[in-house]
Write an enzyme that holds these catalytic residues in place. Structure first.
Site, PDB file in Angstrom:
ATOM      1  CE  LYS A 164      78.413  64.759 -18.787  1.00 43.41           C
ATOM      2  NZ  LYS A 164      78.085  66.152 -18.091  1.00 43.41           N
TER       3      LYS A 164
ATOM      4  CE  LYS B 298      82.057  70.594 -29.790  1.00 46.34           C
ATOM      5  NZ  LYS B 298      80.859  70.523 -29.445  1.00 46.34           N
TER       6      LYS B 298
ATOM      7  CE  LYS C 175      86.811  69.438 -20.199  1.00 47.54           C
ATOM      8  NZ  LYS C 175      85.469  69.892 -20.712  1.00 47.54           N
TER       9      LYS C 175
END
Ligand code: TRP
Length: 336
Positions: free
Chosen positions: A119, A201, A204
């Site tokens: 991140k 995977k 969204k």
């Protein structure tokens, strides 16, 4: 409030971030299992809105996303009468214990978290301290309720491992204070892959919106996404090596209908991928239809939502305060 929490069932805690979109992958892989766990465990669930501001949020959509997540979970079958389901920021003990645990968590440990490394690369302009200490807050969430088990996906396993280390360290210094939580590995949780790149995977955050299906997608959108799903050139509806796309569609069909992969292969023998994709799309539409209907009812009934999250927060506060008081006494704080 929930009588069941008094019994000797094991305690499960889990939380999700209010991200705006809950995908079919989230639902079949995690959420639907939470719903099933409600009878066998004392479940406590939360919308992790404190965690969510480690990345920048637009105030208006943030507030809506929190409520939507709450309503959608109820629509999927989380029953706050059985399983307290609250909004994390409503229960102040979480932030308090998180601060304390920060002081029992090492810089080096937090630096090794792969999610932090990912991140901070992705949001290089906002590598804030909260992003770094996020796992101590997650540890607080779990340890406050003396959870026995925590259902987590692979991406959160490292954080749970750290939670165990923090708890063991604290117990080592002050004597038994926290239950050491175990990961809950679901036997049935389907791993749903991207419809466009079935090696990845379903997520969204994928830029190609055809790669994921949201629980709240309209039926025609769901059908379109399945019709465009990537397959292979073999044209046989059967699980096989190098057939990631079809394997994924069979997995989805199986998760939704309860049929085994073999039963599905027999049912679609001699039929093409076009027919199969349509059938999977239709099955998914049928699965989400009642959820969407209930979601619309809940989101238009603000009073009911408020009543539920209030009651659950009150319950969670009482329960978590027991652990927090114990912790503060052990550390040597003057009890107010
Ligand atoms: N960090 C988790 C996620 O992003 C959400 C979360 C917050 C959580 N607190 C938790 C999950 C406690 C399990 C237990 O998915």
């Amino acid at each position: 409030m929930p009588e069941t929490v008094q019994e000797k069932k094991k305690v499960i805690f889990s939380a999700i971030q209010p991200s705006g979109t809950i995908t079919l992958g989230n639902y079949l892989g995690a959420l639907r299992n939470w719903v099933k766990l409600q009878d066998d465990y004392n479940c406590i669930f939360a919308v992790a809105d404190l965690h969510a501001i480690t990345v920048r949020q637009d105030p208006k959509s943030f507030r809506q996303n929190i409520l939507n997540a709450y309503a959608l979970f109820l629509a999927c079958g989380i029953d706050p009468e059985k399983s307290p389901f609250f909004i994390q920021s409503h229960v102040h003990t979480h932030a308090e214990l998180a601060w304390i645990l920060n002081c029992y968590t090492q810089f080096g440990e937090l630096s090794r978290m792969t999610q932090f490394k990912d991140k901070s690369q992705k949001h290089a302009d906002n590598v804030n301290a909260g992003l770094f200490t996020y796992p101590s807050l997650m540890a607080a969430d779990i340890l406050l309720y003396q959870a026995d088990v925590v259902p987590v996906g692979v991406d959160q396993k490292q954080h749970l491992e750290l939670t165990r280390n923090i708890a063991e360290r604290f117990n080592g210094i002050y004597g038994n204070t926290f239950k050491i939580p175990e990961p809950y590995i679901s036997q049935v949780g389907a791993k749903i892959m991207s419809l466009q790149d079935p090696a990845k995977k379903m997520s969204k955050s994928d830029e190609n919106s055809n790669s994921w299906v949201a629980i709240l997608d309209k039926p025609d959108v769901i059908m379109k996404k399945f019709k465009r799903a990537v397959t292979d050139s073999e044209a046989v509806v059967k699980v096989g090596e190098g057939k990631d796309g079809i394997n994924n569609l069979i997995g989805i069909m199986s998760a939704v209908t309860g049929k085994t992969a073999d039963e599905i292969a027999i049912e679609f023998e001699g039929k093409g991928y076009g027919d199969f994709k349509t059938a999977v799309g239709e099955a998914v539409v049928e699965e989400v239809r009642p959820i969407q209907e209930r979601f619309n009812d809940y989101i238009n009934n603000k009073d009911y939502l408020v009543e539920q999250y209030h009651k659950s927060a009150e319950f969670a506060l009482k329960l978590s305060q027991r652990t927090l008081s114990k912790v503060m006494k052990k550390i040597g704080y003057v009890i107010p």
